[in-house]
Design an enzyme around this catalytic site. Structure first.
Site, short mmCIF file in Angstrom:
data_model
loop_
_atom_site.label_atom_id
_atom_site.label_comp_id
_atom_site.label_asym_id
_atom_site.label_seq_id
_atom_site.Cartn_x
_atom_site.Cartn_y
_atom_site.Cartn_z
N LYS A 40 0.84 -1.20 0.00
CA LYS A 40 0.00 0.00 0.00
C LYS A 40 0.88 1.25 0.00
O LYS A 40 0.64 2.20 -0.75
CB LYS A 40 -0.94 -0.01 1.22
CG LYS A 40 -2.02 -1.08 1.12
CD LYS A 40 -2.70 -1.38 2.44
CE LYS A 40 -3.57 -2.63 2.28
NZ LYS A 40 -4.17 -3.13 3.50
N GLN A 71 -5.30 -2.09 9.44
CA GLN A 71 -5.08 -3.42 8.86
C GLN A 71 -5.73 -4.49 9.75
O GLN A 71 -5.52 -4.51 10.96
CB GLN A 71 -3.57 -3.68 8.70
CG GLN A 71 -3.21 -4.97 8.01
CD GLN A 71 -3.66 -5.03 6.55
OE1 GLN A 71 -3.74 -4.02 5.87
NE2 GLN A 71 -3.98 -6.21 6.08
N ASP A 131 -11.39 2.01 3.39
CA ASP A 131 -11.63 0.56 3.31
C ASP A 131 -13.12 0.26 3.16
O ASP A 131 -13.50 -0.84 2.76
CB ASP A 131 -11.18 -0.09 4.63
CG ASP A 131 -9.97 -0.98 4.45
OD1 ASP A 131 -9.72 -1.42 3.32
OD2 ASP A 131 -9.30 -1.24 5.46
N1 GUN Z 1 -6.93 -7.57 5.75
C1 GUN Z 1 -7.12 -8.30 4.63
N2 GUN Z 1 -7.67 -7.55 3.67
C2 GUN Z 1 -7.81 -6.32 4.17
C3 GUN Z 1 -8.32 -5.10 3.64
O1 GUN Z 1 -8.77 -5.00 2.49
N3 GUN Z 1 -8.30 -4.04 4.49
C4 GUN Z 1 -7.84 -4.14 5.76
N4 GUN Z 1 -7.89 -3.06 6.51
N5 GUN Z 1 -7.38 -5.24 6.28
C5 GUN Z 1 -7.36 -6.32 5.49
#
Ligand code: GUN
Length: 294
Positions: free
Chosen positions: A53, A97, A120
């Site tokens: 990211k 996350q 998200d």
């Molecule tokens: N863990 C696995 N996929 C994601 C996601 O798309 N966003 C977040 N915040 N955590 C994750």
């Protein structure tokens, strides 16, 4: 005939290219789109996603910040970090996350993220808006799947889409996106999960089969209808002593066998994963553009 391979890397590149002029317009106004990512603990897969990211932000000239908190950080301290990001005008997107350590109440954390910065799309406000068919930040992985289908001229309208997995991150929002009454959606949707009986009888009826359970090789060729579109959301690490890192990434789908039955299929890696990051960049740029003074 072997299935068409859906190239997620290529589509992600296209999405990122399309963002460049939007970012340039923001920069002209003195706004640098900024994403803050919070990660608790040191789970290697989570660290690797967070790194991707950050790299994507860097490539686009966006501001990115990774806040690394110890595994033992308290709920209250985590909430304070989020509140500070909510109040910081330089931060347009906030991403926590997941999964979080067991002592953290995940629902309470997602509640506290300002919905206008919730890139998200996991806060209850955005999830609710999504279900209601309103304007919202759409969760990046399922929205990336919609984008992959759209850009490969796969129209879900009237098709039977079967989703394996009922997570809040993929399965549920995937269903919500596919049933929207709009162009590029309009599917008939079934969700299968760990308590589903005779799953392969259901998956065999799918025109579009989407697997998001995190179980390597779960979807076998005899679970797939001939000519179905197969979207593999799983990213699983399996031990591979011959590989440099000691593991390799595989999806939920038995790719080599299923590609002989499907009409189109996403590989792992190189499928859905890259698009997820691109959609996160899209949401962050959108969040920056949404600032009222623009
Ligand atoms: N863990 C696995 N996929 C994601 C996601 O798309 N966003 C977040 N915040 N955590 C994750």
């Amino acid at each position: 005939m072997s299935a068409k391979i859906i190239d997620g890397t290529l589509i992600a590149q296209q999405i990122m290219e399309e963002l460049k002029p939007r970012i340039a317009r923001l920069l002209e106004k003195g706004i640098v789109p900024g994403l803050s990512v919070i990660i608790m603990g040191e789970d290697p897969a989570s660290l690797s996603y967070v790194k991707s990211k950050g790299k994507a932000c860097e490539r686009l000239g966006m501001r990115s910040e990774t806040i690394m908190l110890s595994e033992t950080t308290s709920q209250a301290d985590l909430m304070t970090v989020i509140s500070n990001l909510n109040a910081n005008p330089k931060v347009h997107g906030i991403l926590v996350q997941l999964p979080l350590p067991k002592h953290i109440n995940e629902d309470a954390v997602l509640e506290v993220i300002n919905p206008e910065k919730d890139v998200d799309g996991f806060s209850p406000i955005n999830m609710g808006r999504l279900l209601a068919g309103g304007e919202c930040f759409k969760p990046c992985t399922p929205n990336g799947v919609m984008e992959l289908m759209a850009r490969y001229d796969i129209d879900p309208a009237g098709k039977h889409a079967v989703i394996i997995g009922r997570s809040n991150i993929v399965g549920k929002p995937m269903a919500a996106l596919l049933i929207q009454k709009k162009k590029g959606a309009d599917a008939t949707v079934t969700i299968c999960h760990s308590r589903t009986k005779k799953m392969s009888a259901i998956t065999k009826k799918a025109d579009i089969l989407i697997s998001a359970i995190g179980n390597p090789g779960f979807v076998k060729a005899d679970m797939v209808k001939k000519g179905a579109v197969v979207i593999d959301v799983g990213i699983n690490r399996v031990e591979d002593k011959a590989a440099e890192k000691g593991y390799r990434l595989v999806g939920d789908v038995d790719f080599d066998a299923v590609k002989e039955v499907a009409s189109a299929i996403t590989p792992v890696p190189g499928g859905v994963g890259k698009t997820t990051i691109a959609m996160l960049m899209l949401n962050t740029v959108q969040a920056a553009e949404n600032i009222p003074k623009l």
